[in-house]
Design a protein around this motif. Structure first.
Motif, PDB file in Angstrom:
ATOM      1  N   VAL A 452       1.088  -1.182   0.006  1.00 58.04           N
ATOM      2  CA  VAL A 452      -0.080   0.019   0.047  1.00 58.04           C
ATOM      3  C   VAL A 452       0.794   1.261   0.009  1.00 58.04           C
ATOM      4  N   VAL A 453       1.858   1.368   0.803  1.00 59.22           N
ATOM      5  CA  VAL A 453       2.340   2.463   0.766  1.00 59.22           C
ATOM      6  C   VAL A 453       3.960   2.335   0.397  1.00 59.22           C
ATOM      7  N   TRP A 454       4.633   1.574   0.208  1.00 61.75           N
ATOM      8  CA  TRP A 454       5.892   1.304  -0.479  1.00 61.75           C
ATOM      9  C   TRP A 454       5.900   0.630  -1.826  1.00 61.75           C
ATOM     10  N   GLN A 455       4.963   1.078  -2.701  1.00 58.01           N
ATOM     11  CA  GLN A 455       5.044   0.605  -3.813  1.00 58.01           C
ATOM     12  C   GLN A 455       5.929   1.037  -4.886  1.00 58.01           C
ATOM     13  N   GLN A 456       6.715  -0.187  -5.583  1.00 54.04           N
ATOM     14  CA  GLN A 456       7.929   0.151  -6.465  1.00 54.04           C
ATOM     15  C   GLN A 456       7.674   1.295  -7.328  1.00 54.04           C
ATOM     16  N   ILE A 457       6.342   1.428  -7.872  1.00 52.80           N
ATOM     17  CA  ILE A 457       6.134   2.528  -8.864  1.00 52.80           C
ATOM     18  C   ILE A 457       6.222   3.902  -8.452  1.00 52.80           C
ATOM     19  N   ASP A 458       6.416   4.040  -6.882  1.00 53.15           N
ATOM     20  CA  ASP A 458       6.510   5.340  -6.274  1.00 53.15           C
ATOM     21  C   ASP A 458       7.913   5.798  -6.078  1.00 53.15           C
ATOM     22  N   TYR A 462       8.677   7.970  -2.495  1.00 54.24           N
ATOM     23  CA  TYR A 462       7.654   7.077  -1.278  1.00 54.24           C
ATOM     24  C   TYR A 462       7.170   8.090  -0.524  1.00 54.24           C
ATOM     25  N   TYR A 463       6.304   8.894  -0.924  1.00 57.01           N
ATOM     26  CA  TYR A 463       5.530   9.980   0.030  1.00 57.01           C
ATOM     27  C   TYR A 463       4.829   9.290   1.036  1.00 57.01           C
ATOM     28  N   LYS A 464       3.878   8.366   0.652  1.00 55.20           N
ATOM     29  CA  LYS A 464       2.924   7.549   1.720  1.00 55.20           C
ATOM     30  C   LYS A 464       3.811   6.757   2.305  1.00 55.20           C
ATOM     31  N   GLY A 465       5.062   6.314   1.992  1.00 52.84           N
ATOM     32  CA  GLY A 465       5.698   5.286   3.218  1.00 52.84           C
ATOM     33  C   GLY A 465       6.550   6.097   3.914  1.00 52.84           C
ATOM     34  N   PHE A 466       7.058   7.189   3.771  1.00 51.15           N
ATOM     35  CA  PHE A 466       7.813   8.232   4.804  1.00 51.15           C
ATOM     36  C   PHE A 466       6.910   8.602   5.747  1.00 51.15           C
TER      37      PHE A 466
END
Length: 501
Positions: A452-458, A462-466
């Protein structure tokens, strides 16, 4: 075992005591060559003990602990090293040609990591329950051999689906190691010894992650040898390194005190190991019953400690994901080499190693055995780092600093597990189930959260992941404070019951 006053009895239950207690363990040697061993609780620690906790103990206890450390910490640290070496290698291989060679341009890396995590989750709690019935010296090394062979098999995978299948089985086999060794370590060491050993054990995971980067940089040049690419050689070399470590476990692991048959302990020392745990209030193995399961799952311990570990483990996902490496790979000014992409991120793991050891020593000395202050400090540092990376448009120097200092969040596992052992010391099966559940549920979240939050395409932003990592660090701090309050209440209740008895 005789305990000579009530304050010592209180200490067995986690209540502070200011008295000296000595309980001799008589020698069972027929020729009386083994010294009598004494279990002591000292009112004040000497300064040497803040360097290493055995330095103010009796010669006999130092000798015993030296043997125990040499066996358990050596095997545990090497085993955890190869576990992370074999777990994290997929990231190094991915940024070193595997992505391009196999055409993995979508979220296949996420799925490979998720397949490993699903296998890991399925195996953890059953494995820890098996460990209370089967000798750890048989179960753990056997599983190590299995994942070692399968790691080498990864070198022959030529599609994403074959990686998915093997990564699942590797995760299933690796699920035995960390919770299993946490259970073993918690079965041998006293409270003033446990945090340091747990954290030393845990630093080997960061060392494994570091070495994986250096290995990839080294074996990349083997590309073409034997018809294999450089990234394929990484899996083979990892397996070659892992094999002797796995075999050594059959000879080094001492099981647990009540059933140990370790060749390096004398009969007196085996008896002494049991008495040490009795003195500490650490319960022996007992049957699983309906009443026991009810006790475990109606207690606050399993829920509060699991919440703490879930937030800790997933707050650090910014380290376990190849965020720094992908940031370097995406850079065009300057453009980094494959070697640099694999080696520069190892600085994060170097910070993790140093901070883990600082947490262990300050927890035992500066904070007088309290586990929550280092957790809070590490969480605050990571909130600053991940919040800054979420902003993204920051100076390059600060961006590098945040990637590197995020390693401060990876070293608290040993403290969390040591705390759980102390809180659950009066019930062996509860201790096994709680520590297994802590790790299990942390990886349940890790199975889906990266998708959900660390998608490779981001990548690499990785805004959602951070943002998620910053929030989870805040949740970890809150969870630690909640556990502290509940544990203090439980200790007060135990103290009151002891006074009324």
């Amino acid at each position: 075992m005789a305990v000579h006053d009530k304050s010592a009895e209180a200490e067995l239950k986690g209540v502070a005591a200011d008295t000296l207690v000595s309980s001799p363990v008589p020698s069972k040697s027929s020729d009386n060559q083994d010294e009598d061993y004494a279990i002591q609780a000292k009112p004040q620690r000497k300064w040497q003990s803040y360097v290493w906790d055995t330095l103010d103990k009796s010669p006999q206890e130092r000798k015993f602990l030296f043997k125990l450390d040499a066996a358990v910490l050596t095997f545990g640290s090497l085993g955890y090293f190869i576990k992370y070496l074999d777990q994290i290698n997929i990231n190094n291989a991915f940024v070193s040609g595997m992505k391009e060679d196999l055409g993995l341009y979508q979220n296949q890396l996420n799925y490979m990591q998720t397949c490993w995590t699903v296998g890991y989750v399925i195996g953890e709690i059953p494995s820890n329950m098996i460990l209370t019935r089967v000798r750890p010296s048989i179960w753990i090394p056997t599983m190590e051999l299995i994942w070692t062979v399968l790691t080498m098999c990864l070198s022959r995978c030529n599609s994403a689906s074959s990686f998915y299948a093997l990564r699942f089985v590797i995760g299933l086999a690796e699920s035995t190691f960390y919770p299993g060794m946490v259970y073993v370590i918690g079965s041998w060491y006293r409270r003033d010894e446990l945090a340091k050993r747990s954290c030393i054990f845990h630093t080997s995971s960061a060392i494994g992650s570091m070495i994986s980067g250096y290995l990839m940089a080294g074996v990349y040049h083997l590309g073409g040898k034997g018809g294999l690419k450089g990234w394929q050689w990484l899996f083979i070399v990892d397996g070659i390194i892992s094999l002797p470590v796995a075999i050594s476990g059959f000879f080094l692991l001492p099981d647990v005190p009540e059933i140990t048959r370790a060749w390096y302990f004398s009969p007196t020392e085996r008896e002494y190991a049991k008495k040490r745990m009795e003195f500490e209030g650490r319960a022996n193995r007992a049957p699983y019953t309906k009443a026991k399961f009810k006790k475990i799952f109606t207690s606050w311990k399993i829920y509060a400690l699991t919440a703490l570990y879930i937030t800790f483990n997933n707050a650090g996902s910014g380290i376990t994901q190849p965020t720094f490496a992908q940031y370097l790979k995406a850079s065009t000014d300057p453009k980094y080499t494959i070697s640099q992409i694999n080696t520069y991120p190892t600085t994060t793991y170097a910070v993790q190693i140093v901070s883990t050891l600082i947490y262990a020593w300050t927890s035992d000395s500066v904070f007088r055995g309290a586990r929550w202050p280092p957790i809070v400090v590490g969480g605050l540092i990571c909130i600053v780092c991940y919040s800054s990376l979420a902003v993204w448009n920051i100076p390059v120097g600060w961006q590098w600093t945040c990637y590197i200092l995020a390693g401060c969040g990876g070293g608290m596992s040993g403290l969390c597990m040591a705390w759980a052992h102390e809180i659950c010391s009066d019930d062996n099966e509860e201790r096994a189930v709680v520590t297994g559940t802590m790790n299990e549920m942390a990886y349940v979240f890790q199975a889906w959260l990266p998708l959900v939050v660390w998608q490779q395409i981001d990548a690499p932003r990785y805004y959602k992941g951070f943002v998620t990592s910053a929030c989870l660090n805040a949740g970890m701090i809150i969870s630690a404070l909640v556990v502290r309050v509940l544990w203090k209440r439980a200790q007060a209740k135990t103290r009151k019951q002891a006074e009324l008895a």
